[in-house]
Design a protein around this motif. Sequence first.
Motif, PDB file in Angstrom:
ATOM      1  N   LEU A  42       0.857  -1.183   0.000  1.00 51.89           N
ATOM      2  CA  LEU A  42       0.000   0.000   0.000  1.00 51.89           C
ATOM      3  C   LEU A  42       0.891   1.230   0.000  1.00 51.89           C
ATOM      4  O   LEU A  42       1.818   1.314   0.804  1.00 51.89           O
ATOM      5  CB  LEU A  42      -0.877   0.001   1.257  1.00 51.89           C
ATOM      6  CG  LEU A  42      -2.061  -0.941   1.263  1.00 51.89           C
ATOM      7  CD1 LEU A  42      -2.780  -0.831   2.585  1.00 51.89           C
ATOM      8  CD2 LEU A  42      -3.019  -0.592   0.125  1.00 51.89           C
ATOM      9  N   ARG A  43       0.607   2.151  -0.914  1.00 49.71           N
ATOM     10  CA  ARG A  43       1.441   3.356  -0.970  1.00 49.71           C
ATOM     11  C   ARG A  43       1.304   4.163   0.322  1.00 49.71           C
ATOM     12  O   ARG A  43       0.212   4.255   0.883  1.00 49.71           O
ATOM     13  CB  ARG A  43       1.047   4.196  -2.169  1.00 49.71           C
ATOM     14  CG  ARG A  43       2.131   4.080  -3.253  1.00 49.71           C
ATOM     15  CD  ARG A  43       1.883   5.021  -4.390  1.00 49.71           C
ATOM     16  NE  ARG A  43       0.682   4.653  -5.122  1.00 49.71           N
ATOM     17  CZ  ARG A  43      -0.171   5.535  -5.613  1.00 49.71           C
ATOM     18  NH1 ARG A  43       0.019   6.815  -5.414  1.00 49.71           N
ATOM     19  NH2 ARG A  43      -1.217   5.145  -6.304  1.00 49.71           N
ATOM     20  N   GLY A  44       2.387   4.700   0.784  1.00 50.01           N
ATOM     21  CA  GLY A  44       2.321   5.575   1.960  1.00 50.01           C
ATOM     22  C   GLY A  44       2.450   4.833   3.276  1.00 50.01           C
ATOM     23  O   GLY A  44       2.478   5.434   4.333  1.00 50.01           O
ATOM     24  N   PHE A  45       2.508   3.480   3.224  1.00 49.11           N
ATOM     25  CA  PHE A  45       2.628   2.729   4.478  1.00 49.11           C
ATOM     26  C   PHE A  45       4.077   2.325   4.713  1.00 49.11           C
ATOM     27  O   PHE A  45       4.741   1.830   3.807  1.00 49.11           O
ATOM     28  CB  PHE A  45       1.748   1.475   4.450  1.00 49.11           C
ATOM     29  CG  PHE A  45       0.345   1.766   4.855  1.00 49.11           C
ATOM     30  CD1 PHE A  45      -0.129   1.419   6.098  1.00 49.11           C
ATOM     31  CD2 PHE A  45      -0.514   2.437   3.982  1.00 49.11           C
ATOM     32  CE1 PHE A  45      -1.425   1.698   6.475  1.00 49.11           C
ATOM     33  CE2 PHE A  45      -1.807   2.725   4.346  1.00 49.11           C
ATOM     34  CZ  PHE A  45      -2.264   2.359   5.592  1.00 49.11           C
ATOM     35  N   SER A  46       4.520   2.542   5.936  1.00 43.46           N
ATOM     36  CA  SER A  46       5.895   2.167   6.224  1.00 43.46           C
ATOM     37  C   SER A  46       5.954   0.657   6.419  1.00 43.46           C
ATOM     38  O   SER A  46       4.931   0.008   6.609  1.00 43.46           O
ATOM     39  CB  SER A  46       6.346   2.875   7.493  1.00 43.46           C
ATOM     40  OG  SER A  46       5.504   2.470   8.536  1.00 43.46           O
ATOM     41  N   ASN A  47       7.163   0.121   6.389  1.00 44.79           N
ATOM     42  CA  ASN A  47       7.306  -1.318   6.615  1.00 44.79           C
ATOM     43  C   ASN A  47       6.888  -1.657   8.034  1.00 44.79           C
ATOM     44  O   ASN A  47       7.232  -0.961   8.972  1.00 44.79           O
ATOM     45  CB  ASN A  47       8.766  -1.735   6.413  1.00 44.79           C
ATOM     46  CG  ASN A  47       9.041  -1.925   4.950  1.00 44.79           C
ATOM     47  OD1 ASN A  47       8.111  -2.020   4.157  1.00 44.79           O
ATOM     48  ND2 ASN A  47      10.309  -1.935   4.604  1.00 44.79           N
ATOM     49  N   THR A  48       6.105  -2.715   8.193  1.00 44.19           N
ATOM     50  CA  THR A  48       5.712  -3.110   9.532  1.00 44.19           C
ATOM     51  C   THR A  48       6.282  -4.491   9.797  1.00 44.19           C
ATOM     52  O   THR A  48       6.559  -5.230   8.859  1.00 44.19           O
ATOM     53  CB  THR A  48       4.179  -3.194   9.643  1.00 44.19           C
ATOM     54  OG1 THR A  48       3.721  -3.943   8.527  1.00 44.19           O
ATOM     55  CG2 THR A  48       3.558  -1.827   9.656  1.00 44.19           C
ATOM     56  N   THR A  49       6.445  -4.830  11.063  1.00 38.63           N
ATOM     57  CA  THR A  49       6.973  -6.158  11.363  1.00 38.63           C
ATOM     58  C   THR A  49       5.870  -7.185  11.137  1.00 38.63           C
ATOM     59  O   THR A  49       4.685  -6.880  11.235  1.00 38.63           O
ATOM     60  CB  THR A  49       7.436  -6.233  12.827  1.00 38.63           C
ATOM     61  OG1 THR A  49       6.423  -5.653  13.613  1.00 38.63           O
ATOM     62  CG2 THR A  49       8.754  -5.551  13.035  1.00 38.63           C
ATOM     63  N   ASP A  50       6.251  -8.427  10.848  1.00 34.09           N
ATOM     64  CA  ASP A  50       5.259  -9.450  10.534  1.00 34.09           C
ATOM     65  C   ASP A  50       4.511  -9.928  11.767  1.00 34.09           C
ATOM     66  O   ASP A  50       3.352 -10.257  11.703  1.00 34.09           O
ATOM     67  CB  ASP A  50       5.956 -10.649   9.890  1.00 34.09           C
ATOM     68  CG  ASP A  50       6.245 -10.337   8.442  1.00 34.09           C
ATOM     69  OD1 ASP A  50       5.651  -9.373   7.937  1.00 34.09           O
ATOM     70  OD2 ASP A  50       7.065 -11.048   7.843  1.00 34.09           O
ATOM     71  N   THR A  51       5.221 -10.031  12.872  1.00 36.50           N
ATOM     72  CA  THR A  51       4.542 -10.573  14.054  1.00 36.50           C
ATOM     73  C   THR A  51       4.344  -9.475  15.072  1.00 36.50           C
ATOM     74  O   THR A  51       5.258  -8.739  15.396  1.00 36.50           O
ATOM     75  CB  THR A  51       5.382 -11.685  14.695  1.00 36.50           C
ATOM     76  OG1 THR A  51       6.680 -11.171  14.855  1.00 36.50           O
ATOM     77  CG2 THR A  51       5.410 -12.936  13.872  1.00 36.50           C
ATOM     78  N   LYS A  52       3.128  -9.389  15.584  1.00 39.41           N
ATOM     79  CA  LYS A  52       2.834  -8.353  16.564  1.00 39.41           C
ATOM     80  C   LYS A  52       2.223  -9.022  17.776  1.00 39.41           C
ATOM     81  O   LYS A  52       1.453  -9.960  17.651  1.00 39.41           O
ATOM     82  CB  LYS A  52       1.799  -7.404  15.990  1.00 39.41           C
ATOM     83  CG  LYS A  52       2.299  -6.534  14.892  1.00 39.41           C
ATOM     84  CD  LYS A  52       1.203  -5.557  14.605  1.00 39.41           C
ATOM     85  CE  LYS A  52       1.369  -4.829  13.328  1.00 39.41           C
ATOM     86  NZ  LYS A  52       0.164  -4.105  12.982  1.00 39.41           N
TER      87      LYS A  52
END
Length: 500
Positions: A98-108
């Motif tokens: 998704l444009r504008g979204f920073s990288n997020t970690t896979d497990t939360k």
Amino acid sequence: MSSPVVFPFKSNIDLDRNSNRHLYLQLCDQMIGFIKSGKLAPSSKLPGSRKLSEDLDVHRKTVVAAYDELMSQGWIESIPARGTFISQDLPIISPKKLRGFSNTTDTKNTAGFNFKKRKHLIRKEIETIPAALKVDDGVPDHRLAPIEDIAKAYRNITKKVHHRELLTYGDTYGNIDLRKALVIYLNQTRGLKITVDNILITRGSQMGIYLASQLLLNDKKTIITGKTNYMTADNTFTEASGVIKRVSVDAQGINTNEIETICKQQPISAIYVTSHHHHPTTVTLSAERRMHLLDLAQQYNFAIIEDDYDYDFHYSNAPILPLASNDAHGNVIYIGGFTKIIAPALRIGYFIAPKEAVDEAARLRRILDRQGDTLLEQTLARMISNGDVQRHSNKVRRIYKARRDLFCKLLQKQLGDFFDFEIPKGGMAVWVQLKKPYQWDLVMAETRKLNLVFINDWKRYDNDNTGHNGFRIGFAALNEEEIVEVIEKLASVLNSIKIT
Ligand SMILES: Cc1ncc(COP(=O)(O)O)c(C=O)c1O
């Protein structure tokens, strides 16, 4: 669209004729690998089936089957009069960010929303040691499960074209053939007098307990259970916002005079009983108390949730017919299943009640779980009708009886100074009370050092914190050697504890 066939299939494809995987599927796997890695590029032409079969020294049908499979998955395409090609549009899904979204970690771990955290449902997990001998609180030996019979019946069912309809949405009440087989089976073995309208198939007994509690306990209605009780049932009743009142349990089972006293003081919605072998103490509810309880239920209009989880395992005499077999006024919800006879993972149980209660439970079930596993239910229906279930149940009953006898004999002989216990008339566990001042915490910590792990927390049996020191030790899932090992290790630990 055509580039010449340049890929050296002969030297790159390696088929293992000793593998259980079909040759044509091995060929598919390897070709997909080459496509994904780019070695076989989109639009490149593939050799004809005759040529490839010669190169690979396999039957031409193998190559044709592999090409058919690859075609059906969209990896290759056939162009009339020109040949077979790697597809231009490969079935590889490459998700777009998704444009504008920073990288997020896979497990939360932490939710970004609020929800109710149910402390009463948190179980103390006992850490196990991989190689250790594990002792449960009374579950069947899954190593004895009739897996071949199940697989055979399941295969036969799936082979029949008309059974394909079992794969679509089906009846929330459960597979009709299973319900019909259960009518005969339960009426014959438990003295019930039911029709298919009285049966809702569930995923094991636990779903039945849950549905009963949802039916009966909302708005803080009262349910009576034993002072020692099956902890998961208590949790289920609390979750349904029921209020639990406890009465004592003695050698005759749950105390019905105490129940009567409560009924005289306030309305109650239900009582939960494990009448055949009380959980956890294993005692059988006496005939007198059974009649008393049924009379009270009629007089005070409450439901009896009869959890008959281990009906098939009674060793001293014939099993005692459930309360449900004498239920003349529609007060009993009878819950049972096949998880104990066959294997805990075979999640099929039943909820038996007057039709209007079954209908309501089915509506509730539908919003939780649209329907059961219809193919497995059909399989079980066949296994009941052809006698496989009864044969298996007779076989394991004999084995568990021998295990109970050995366990109790050794317990008495080697540990009689440390434990009070009665030989259970049935079930899969012995209720043992560790004599004071010995403490379970210390005993369990010491047995761990000897690679013997009790997988349940002993405190779960003391709902009222009375300090009774009672605990259930399961014998059914231990073979003879394991029973000897458990007793020897317990004896070695208890004999080494110094009491000051
Ligand atoms: C007393 C009692 N009731 C119900 C259950 C749940 O059985 P199922 O696995 O069929 O859901 C158990 C499981 O151990 C049990 O001990």
